[in-house]
Design a protein around this motif. Structure first.
Motif, mmCIF file in Angstrom:
data_model
loop_
_atom_site.group_PDB
_atom_site.id
_atom_site.type_symbol
_atom_site.label_atom_id
_atom_site.label_comp_id
_atom_site.label_asym_id
_atom_site.label_seq_id
_atom_site.Cartn_x
_atom_site.Cartn_y
_atom_site.Cartn_z
ATOM 1 N N THR A 224 0.859 -1.135 0.054
ATOM 2 C CA THR A 224 -0.039 0.132 -0.120
ATOM 3 C C THR A 224 0.918 1.480 0.022
ATOM 4 O O THR A 224 0.329 2.304 -0.354
ATOM 5 C CB THR A 224 -1.001 -0.167 1.072
ATOM 6 O OG1 THR A 224 -0.451 -0.307 2.291
ATOM 7 C CG2 THR A 224 -2.092 -1.195 1.112
ATOM 8 N N ASP A 225 2.108 1.250 0.490
ATOM 9 C CA ASP A 225 2.854 2.239 0.533
ATOM 10 C C ASP A 225 3.489 2.627 -1.025
ATOM 11 O O ASP A 225 3.419 3.806 -1.269
ATOM 12 C CB ASP A 225 4.209 2.309 1.548
ATOM 13 C CG ASP A 225 3.690 2.305 2.947
ATOM 14 O OD1 ASP A 225 2.510 2.678 3.443
ATOM 15 O OD2 ASP A 225 4.734 2.109 3.770
ATOM 16 N N LEU A 226 3.733 1.592 -1.422
ATOM 17 C CA LEU A 226 4.007 1.864 -2.875
ATOM 18 C C LEU A 226 3.053 2.423 -3.820
ATOM 19 O O LEU A 226 3.285 3.374 -4.421
ATOM 20 C CB LEU A 226 4.370 0.389 -3.587
ATOM 21 C CG LEU A 226 4.431 0.489 -5.193
ATOM 22 C CD1 LEU A 226 5.659 1.257 -5.558
ATOM 23 C CD2 LEU A 226 4.771 -1.051 -5.605
ATOM 24 N N VAL A 227 1.647 1.973 -3.450
ATOM 25 C CA VAL A 227 0.535 2.623 -4.369
ATOM 26 C C VAL A 227 0.508 3.914 -3.946
ATOM 27 O O VAL A 227 0.092 4.956 -4.609
ATOM 28 C CB VAL A 227 -0.658 1.834 -3.993
ATOM 29 C CG1 VAL A 227 -2.021 2.437 -4.471
ATOM 30 C CG2 VAL A 227 -0.427 0.204 -4.362
ATOM 31 N N GLU A 228 0.714 4.604 -2.535
ATOM 32 C CA GLU A 228 0.428 5.699 -2.211
ATOM 33 C C GLU A 228 1.389 6.538 -2.696
ATOM 34 O O GLU A 228 1.026 7.787 -3.402
ATOM 35 C CB GLU A 228 0.758 5.931 -0.577
ATOM 36 C CG GLU A 228 0.466 7.030 0.031
ATOM 37 C CD GLU A 228 0.620 7.208 1.706
ATOM 38 O OE1 GLU A 228 0.430 8.136 2.129
ATOM 39 O OE2 GLU A 228 0.715 6.268 2.089
ATOM 40 N N PHE A 229 2.667 6.050 -3.021
ATOM 41 C CA PHE A 229 3.610 6.991 -3.513
ATOM 42 C C PHE A 229 3.190 6.994 -5.041
ATOM 43 O O PHE A 229 3.678 8.057 -5.602
ATOM 44 C CB PHE A 229 5.036 6.312 -3.471
ATOM 45 C CG PHE A 229 5.685 6.697 -2.236
ATOM 46 C CD1 PHE A 229 6.004 8.136 -1.804
ATOM 47 C CD2 PHE A 229 5.943 5.605 -1.263
ATOM 48 C CE1 PHE A 229 6.619 8.389 -0.637
ATOM 49 C CE2 PHE A 229 6.602 5.986 -0.058
ATOM 50 C CZ PHE A 229 6.854 7.512 0.325
ATOM 51 N N VAL A 230 2.829 6.045 -5.809
ATOM 52 C CA VAL A 230 2.516 6.016 -7.250
ATOM 53 C C VAL A 230 1.158 7.089 -7.250
ATOM 54 O O VAL A 230 1.362 7.754 -8.169
ATOM 55 C CB VAL A 230 1.983 4.574 -7.487
ATOM 56 C CG1 VAL A 230 1.212 4.655 -8.818
ATOM 57 C CG2 VAL A 230 3.184 3.754 -7.529
ATOM 58 N N ILE A 231 0.417 7.173 -6.395
ATOM 59 C CA ILE A 231 -0.739 8.141 -6.663
ATOM 60 C C ILE A 231 -0.151 9.697 -6.081
ATOM 61 O O ILE A 231 -0.377 10.569 -7.179
ATOM 62 C CB ILE A 231 -1.745 7.867 -5.369
ATOM 63 C CG1 ILE A 231 -2.632 6.599 -5.610
ATOM 64 C CG2 ILE A 231 -2.814 8.905 -5.254
ATOM 65 C CD1 ILE A 231 -3.304 6.258 -4.500
ATOM 66 N N LYS A 232 0.631 9.891 -5.585
ATOM 67 C CA LYS A 232 1.307 11.131 -5.025
ATOM 68 C C LYS A 232 2.143 11.438 -6.323
ATOM 69 O O LYS A 232 2.083 12.783 -6.713
ATOM 70 C CB LYS A 232 2.322 11.030 -4.072
ATOM 71 C CG LYS A 232 2.816 12.324 -3.563
ATOM 72 C CD LYS A 232 3.409 12.461 -2.194
ATOM 73 C CE LYS A 232 4.173 13.722 -1.826
ATOM 74 N NZ LYS A 232 3.136 14.739 -1.719
ATOM 75 N N ALA A 233 2.827 10.775 -7.158
ATOM 76 C CA ALA A 233 3.614 10.880 -8.255
ATOM 77 C C ALA A 233 2.680 10.997 -9.553
ATOM 78 O O ALA A 233 3.542 11.068 -10.676
ATOM 79 C CB ALA A 233 4.858 9.816 -8.240
ATOM 80 N N PHE B 41 9.629 0.299 2.454
ATOM 81 C CA PHE B 41 9.669 1.702 2.647
ATOM 82 C C PHE B 41 9.991 2.430 4.039
ATOM 83 O O PHE B 41 10.579 3.202 4.198
ATOM 84 C CB PHE B 41 8.373 2.234 1.981
ATOM 85 C CG PHE B 41 8.029 2.546 0.639
ATOM 86 C CD1 PHE B 41 8.650 3.413 -0.310
ATOM 87 C CD2 PHE B 41 7.356 1.377 0.051
ATOM 88 C CE1 PHE B 41 8.772 3.442 -1.577
ATOM 89 C CE2 PHE B 41 7.182 1.540 -1.534
ATOM 90 C CZ PHE B 41 7.821 2.429 -2.394
ATOM 91 N N SER B 42 9.645 1.429 4.802
ATOM 92 C CA SER B 42 9.877 1.899 6.420
ATOM 93 C C SER B 42 11.346 2.132 6.509
ATOM 94 O O SER B 42 11.658 2.592 7.575
ATOM 95 C CB SER B 42 9.083 1.072 7.265
ATOM 96 O OG SER B 42 9.692 -0.251 7.492
ATOM 97 N N PRO C 116 15.217 11.322 6.138
ATOM 98 C CA PRO C 116 15.708 12.236 5.184
ATOM 99 C C PRO C 116 15.373 11.901 3.801
ATOM 100 O O PRO C 116 14.705 12.984 2.963
ATOM 101 C CB PRO C 116 17.083 12.500 5.421
ATOM 102 C CG PRO C 116 17.461 12.034 6.586
ATOM 103 C CD PRO C 116 16.611 10.979 6.962
ATOM 104 N N ILE C 117 15.425 10.840 3.226
ATOM 105 C CA ILE C 117 15.033 10.317 1.896
ATOM 106 C C ILE C 117 13.566 10.492 1.815
ATOM 107 O O ILE C 117 13.119 10.943 0.575
ATOM 108 C CB ILE C 117 15.701 9.227 1.574
ATOM 109 C CG1 ILE C 117 17.078 9.178 1.396
ATOM 110 C CG2 ILE C 117 15.277 8.563 0.325
ATOM 111 C CD1 ILE C 117 18.136 7.994 1.018
ATOM 112 N N VAL C 118 12.747 9.897 2.742
ATOM 113 C CA VAL C 118 11.246 9.872 2.663
ATOM 114 C C VAL C 118 10.888 11.333 2.477
ATOM 115 O O VAL C 118 9.949 11.648 1.662
ATOM 116 C CB VAL C 118 10.867 9.073 3.921
ATOM 117 C CG1 VAL C 118 9.352 9.118 3.639
ATOM 118 C CG2 VAL C 118 11.098 7.806 3.792
#
Length: 296
Positions: free
Chosen positions: A31-40, A62-63, A68-70
């Motif tokens: 789900t974190d991957l999908v969240e980043f995909v949506i944001k991008a 992702f965790s 700082p990278i996040v």
């Protein structure tokens, strides 16, 4: 709360329908991957006809990213898109089509994903050093291979990365004196166990000065730090021996996911930062200079 509702709806939809890549990622728990995909703003692209092959990091992957990278990814959509596109290959590429040292062209122009296959005590497949933990998950428009570490595009070849990292100023000087920069800029792949400045500081000053003045001995020491293969930490097993470019071997010890190296007769070094990706291999930062058994 809103995020949870959105993913619950996506998961319910995914359970009842054929799944494209974003919906399959949700079903797989990424789900974190999908969240980043949506944001991008990549959802539409990855829901398109494709086909695509996605190396999809788990939520745990992702965790483990440094905060700082996040933070940087959350505030720089262009960089976030680049990182995500680096996880995608055009076409359907199944695990049976992967081979050792395959360079798979990602959707990020000029950036390739290095695939490695290690057959030791068990078969381990890595993508840019990240173990593939689940393969061949079919979507309507491609396939997902689940990985346990987020892949960041390499910042250059091995000498370029050493040059940019202030921890390796003595190593950079030594490599330059020995004339090894052109070699380590080659196609490789190479694995370099890179001593930090603090590692070189453990050598008595006069001994280090003498070593830097003796090109033959210096070359012998430096090539003892290099393996002519891409050896990521996930591909090592406890007690494994590997031959170096110098000709002697190193022995690796794995304990609680940390890597230590035995060298010479009684030498020991610790990997303090593994898996620094380069375009032509990988760098592992170490805390002690490796000295060949017959150096003196």
């Amino acid at each position: 709360m809103i995020r949870a509702v959105i993913f619950a709806c996506l998961l319910a939809f995914a359970s009842a329908q054929e799944l494209d890549i974003p919906k399959l990622a949700v079903k797989l728990g990424a789900t974190d991957l999908v969240e980043f995909v949506i944001k991008a703003n990549l959802t539409s692209a990855l829901s398109g006809p494709g086909p695509f092959t996605v190396f999809g990091p788990t939520n745990e992957a992702f965790s483990r990213l440094p905060p700082p990278i996040v933070e940087l990814l959350m505030h720089n959509v262009t960089l976030l898109r680049d990182v995500l596109m680096y996880h995608v290959v055009s076409g359907r590429v199944y695990s049976s089509q992967l081979s050792n040292d395959l360079l798979a062209q990602s959707l990020l122009p000029e950036e390739k994903i290095r695939i490695n296959i290690y057959k030791n005590t068990k078969t381990v497949v890595t993508a840019e050093g990240s173990p593939v933990v689940l393969t061949d998950q079919n979507a309507t428009n491609g396939v997902i291979h689940v990985i346990d570490r987020v892949m960041l595009p390499p910042l250059g070849d091995i000498p370029t990365i050493v040059t940019r990292d202030q921890r390796f100023s003595t190593l950079l000087k030594a490599v330059s004196v020995a004339g090894l920069v052109p070699t380590l800029s080659g196609a490789g792949p190479f694995t370099v166990f890179a001593p930090t400045d603090e590692a070189f500081a453990k050598i008595p000053p006069k001994t280090l000065e003498g070593l830097l003045a003796d090109k033959a001995k210096l070359t012998k020491v430096l090539t003892y730090h290099v393996i002519s293969a891409a050896v990521w930490a996930a591909g090592l097993y406890d007690g494994e021996e590997a031959k170096t470019v110098e000709g002697s071997s190193l022995t690796f010890h794995i304990e609680e996911h940390e890597v230590a190296i035995s060298f010479g007769t009684e030498g020991h070094s610790r990997v303090i930062e593994p898996n620094v990706a380069a375009t032509n291999g990988v760098i592992h930062a170490i805390d002690t200079v490796l000295l060949p058994p017959d150096l003196f």
